[in-house]
Design an enzyme around this catalytic site. Sequence first.
Site, short mmCIF file in Angstrom:
data_model
loop_
_atom_site.label_atom_id
_atom_site.label_comp_id
_atom_site.label_asym_id
_atom_site.label_seq_id
_atom_site.Cartn_x
_atom_site.Cartn_y
_atom_site.Cartn_z
N ARG A 21 0.84 -1.20 0.00
CA ARG A 21 0.00 0.00 0.00
C ARG A 21 0.88 1.25 0.00
O ARG A 21 0.62 2.21 -0.72
CB ARG A 21 -0.94 0.00 1.23
CG ARG A 21 -1.97 -1.11 1.20
CD ARG A 21 -3.08 -0.89 2.22
NE ARG A 21 -2.65 -0.99 3.60
CZ ARG A 21 -2.63 -2.11 4.33
NH1 ARG A 21 -2.99 -3.25 3.78
NH2 ARG A 21 -2.24 -2.09 5.60
N LYS A 48 -12.48 15.36 4.05
CA LYS A 48 -13.60 14.86 3.25
C LYS A 48 -14.47 13.90 4.04
O LYS A 48 -13.97 13.14 4.86
CB LYS A 48 -13.06 14.13 2.02
CG LYS A 48 -14.16 13.76 1.02
CD LYS A 48 -13.73 12.68 0.06
CE LYS A 48 -14.04 11.30 0.62
NZ LYS A 48 -13.87 10.23 -0.37
N GLU A 100 -19.34 15.45 0.63
CA GLU A 100 -19.58 14.49 -0.45
C GLU A 100 -20.86 13.68 -0.25
O GLU A 100 -20.83 12.63 0.39
CB GLU A 100 -18.38 13.53 -0.60
CG GLU A 100 -18.57 12.53 -1.74
CD GLU A 100 -17.42 11.53 -1.90
OE1 GLU A 100 -16.52 11.50 -1.05
OE2 GLU A 100 -17.44 10.78 -2.90
N LYS A 114 -18.59 17.84 -3.23
CA LYS A 114 -18.14 16.72 -4.07
C LYS A 114 -19.34 15.82 -4.36
O LYS A 114 -19.65 14.92 -3.59
CB LYS A 114 -17.04 15.94 -3.35
CG LYS A 114 -16.60 14.68 -4.10
CD LYS A 114 -15.28 14.13 -3.61
CE LYS A 114 -14.97 12.82 -4.32
NZ LYS A 114 -13.60 12.36 -4.11
P1 13P Z 1 -14.41 7.69 -7.27
O1 13P Z 1 -14.00 8.81 -8.19
O2 13P Z 1 -13.72 6.38 -7.59
O3 13P Z 1 -15.89 7.60 -7.12
O4 13P Z 1 -13.81 8.05 -5.84
C1 13P Z 1 -13.99 9.30 -5.34
C2 13P Z 1 -14.13 9.22 -3.88
O5 13P Z 1 -13.40 9.89 -3.16
C3 13P Z 1 -15.19 8.38 -3.29
O6 13P Z 1 -15.34 8.71 -1.94
#
Ligand code: 13P
Length: 342
Positions: free
Chosen positions: A46, A136, A177, A219
Amino acid sequence: MAEETLEAIARALVAPGKGILAADESTGTIEKRLRSIDVESTEEKRQAYREMLFTTPGLGDHISGVILYDETIRQSTKDGVAFTKALEGSGVIPGIKVDKGAKPLAGAKGETVTEGLDGLRERLNEYRELGAKFTKWRAVIDIGEGLPSAYSIHVNAHALARFAALSQEAGLVPIVEPEVLMDGDHTIDRCYEVTEATLEAVFNELFSQRAVYERMLLKPNMVISGKDCPVQAGPEEVAKATVRCFKSVVPAAVPGVVFLSGGQSDEQATANLNAMNALGPQPWELSFSYGRALQAPSLKAWRGEDANVQAGQDALAHRARLNGAARDGGYTPEMEKVPAAA
Ligand code: 13P
């Protein structure tokens, strides 16, 4: 941290020609990604994968910020440079995912609520000390028969706003998000309806809980056809529907909208973003915060081998460049053919 600094960070994250690399996969999710290239998910692998991504030459040309995960923000390059420092050295702003994942919602079969509010103030302070400048939190809204419920939209919006207010208090720019999933056979119209209702609830909660719009980014998903819908909307239709939906529910004071890719192909995610920006200036910057749509070709090129590090970095730089072009409507599908190293 001075209050105008949060606005400056939010604006820097959506600077022209740039967007965000989401590399904040939880341990479970990165295991799935590594398994797809037959690599066992050890801490060493990782670290190696993230080092490959974060030390890509010229990363800062089209990547403004990287979202890290709890394990990753504590890691360093093999030469002992903290990832946060390595990113900053390339002009890239480090950020951190702070939610603890979507868990089953009591009394709502098939729906989830995102956890992680308990102790969040203390964790935010620690992440700021570790070098994070933004945060986030992802909420998940599923479309299905009778779903989503108003209940799940409400509790997820409430938690997103609690996260945003705490984050701003800690001197970190929150990326809010709410993801309406593209899984299912629903139409683009149904996605429109659910996205609009979700965003309306999210901004109501943000307002009630005194979050400052100028100091955050949104987002969201794009307004798009369900993955299994027989009629798939093309980039023009996605762009028009998404911008129309957002104009009715996203305050103009929000500096930027950074889309998730959510399972779209790399090229589809770029073409859709490009079509939106080709519609002309909007109240907010329209940018990207892609995970899979930026990383997928890089992951495949790398395959867990030291010898493939450059190929993996070339693949990431190529996708970042194309999405950078999509920031002002300057992307064309022909650009896909230009070799990554050109
Ligand atoms: P994806 O663009 O693969 O959807 O991932 C964005 C993300 O941060 C999901 O939490």
